[in-house]
Motif scaffolding. Structure first.
Motif, mmCIF file in Angstrom:
data_model
loop_
_atom_site.group_PDB
_atom_site.id
_atom_site.type_symbol
_atom_site.label_atom_id
_atom_site.label_comp_id
_atom_site.label_asym_id
_atom_site.label_seq_id
_atom_site.Cartn_x
_atom_site.Cartn_y
_atom_site.Cartn_z
ATOM 1 N N MET A 58 45.120 28.051 25.967
ATOM 2 C CA MET A 58 46.008 29.021 25.360
ATOM 3 C C MET A 58 47.468 28.612 25.495
ATOM 4 O O MET A 58 48.270 28.797 24.583
ATOM 5 N N LEU A 115 47.782 29.999 21.834
ATOM 6 C CA LEU A 115 46.760 30.843 21.230
ATOM 7 C C LEU A 115 46.458 32.023 22.132
ATOM 8 O O LEU A 115 46.619 31.942 23.354
ATOM 9 N N GLU A 147 41.276 33.702 19.823
ATOM 10 C CA GLU A 147 41.591 32.537 18.998
ATOM 11 C C GLU A 147 41.309 31.245 19.750
ATOM 12 O O GLU A 147 40.785 30.278 19.181
ATOM 13 N N GLY A 148 41.637 31.212 21.056
ATOM 14 C CA GLY A 148 41.385 30.015 21.851
ATOM 15 C C GLY A 148 39.913 29.701 21.961
ATOM 16 O O GLY A 148 39.490 28.542 21.811
ATOM 17 N N HIS A 168 40.343 36.434 13.227
ATOM 18 C CA HIS A 168 40.937 35.404 14.076
ATOM 19 C C HIS A 168 40.809 34.016 13.451
ATOM 20 O O HIS A 168 41.667 33.154 13.678
ATOM 21 N N LEU A 187 43.892 31.243 12.775
ATOM 22 C CA LEU A 187 43.870 29.801 13.047
ATOM 23 C C LEU A 187 44.205 29.007 11.784
ATOM 24 O O LEU A 187 44.916 27.996 11.838
#
Length: 319
Positions: free
Chosen positions: A191, A196, A200-201, A259, A263
């Motif tokens: 992250m 992120l 999302e990570g 999400h 990205l």
């Protein structure tokens, strides 16, 4: 470069180690969510609370021994509550998101209110059969991961700590503590380097894993693309659908879709003609990502050393 005490390996295997780690992280996330019947974010928050409750034990050998006494669970008196704010900050989550998911854990009886308004995962929860089963599953997954690392040349630089042999009966519990810390530290590193948020990570990790799992599993390809500067080309990457990501990460489809678009908008993922996602080679070549590859390798070497000190030492297959 690896730390000075890292073992000599035939060549740079840091990118291969990161791919192996990504596979392990996603296995760990599935173990967490299955064990407590929760979604991904709730499961990771549960893990963070467990670690925060007993983090202070790690630097005090006399207290840490509680992990290895009969029953091998630290008593309630040794558990320190953690605030919602501290959990949110550690996991890079909005406070309200952390509060909502901790509310789910409270409602399910998986954690309780402690002193100063903090929360604690009590010993009773850690002693439930589904959690104990998760400990055993985690131990097996960790053994497979460490064996794959050993086969790649990443072996311990130390031996077992004094008294480790007497504690072997409780090794799975110690391994789950170490692997949970490794998981959370790796997520934090991801992250930070990629800027992120938590979901999302983890979605990023899942996309990368799906894109190159066949590379990880093919010895020739794994050796060809093992170093930090040896990046598989885009034509070698396999796409993954949002639906598959949602299923693998135990996320609602709409959450995964939202999400995924974050990205894509950030230029980290691309959508291919088949509507599947890839993290392109250009992203893997960014300095922040390459720095993360090297740091992950160093963190993994430390993890292997910690496991060895606890008594889990694996050597390359056939050695």
């Amino acid at each position: 470069m690896p730390e000075a005490d890292a073992p000599a390996v035939p060549n740079d295997v840091s990118r291969h180690v990161m791919r192996l780690g990504g596979d392990f992280f996603l296995s760990a996330s599935q173990i967490i969510t299955t064990s407590i019947d929760a979604d991904l974010v709730t499961g990771v928050i549960f893990l963070a609370i467990v670690r925060a409750n007993v983090r202070h034990l790690l630097g005090e050998p006399g207290l840490a021994a509680a992990y290895f006494e009969p029953g091998d669970l630290p008593p309630e008196a040794l558990r320190r509550p953690v605030s919602v704010y501290a959990v949110a900050r550690e996991l890079h989550l909005p406070y309200e998101t952390a509060r909502r998911h901790i509310g789910k854990l409270l409602a399910a009886g998986l954690c309780v209110r402690g002193g100063d308004g903090g929360v604690v995962v009590p010993a009773e929860v850690n002693d439930r059969e589904n959690v104990r089963a998760a400990v055993r599953t985690n131990f097996q997954a960790t053994v497979r991961f460490v064996q794959a690392l050993a086969d790649a040349g990443v072996t311990p630089t130390c031996g077992p700590a004094p008294g480790a042999a007497e504690k072997m009966a409780y090794l799975p519990r110690e391994v789950v503590r170490l692997s949970s810390a490794y998981f959370l530290d790796a997520v934090e590193l991801l992250m930070t380097n990629m800027d992120l948020q938590l979901v999302e990570g983890l979605m990023f990790l899942a996309v990368v894993r799906a894109n190159t799992l066949h590379v990880t599993l093919d010895p020739a390809l794994a050796a060809t693309f093992s170093g930090v500067d040896e990046i598989p080309p885009d034509e070698l990457r396999k796409t993954v659908s949002i639906n598959n990501l949602a299923r693998e990460l135990s996320l609602p489809y709409e959450t995964a879709r939202r999400h995924a678009h974050k990205l894509i908008d950030a230029g980290i993922c691309r959508r291919k003609p088949d509507r599947g996602l890839v993290v392109p080679a250009e992203v893997h070549a960014r300095e922040g990502f390459k720095r993360g590859v090297i740091q992950t390798f160093e963190m993994t070497q430390g993890f292997v050393n910690d496991l060895a000190a606890a008594g889990l030492i694996l050597r390359p297959t056939g050695s």
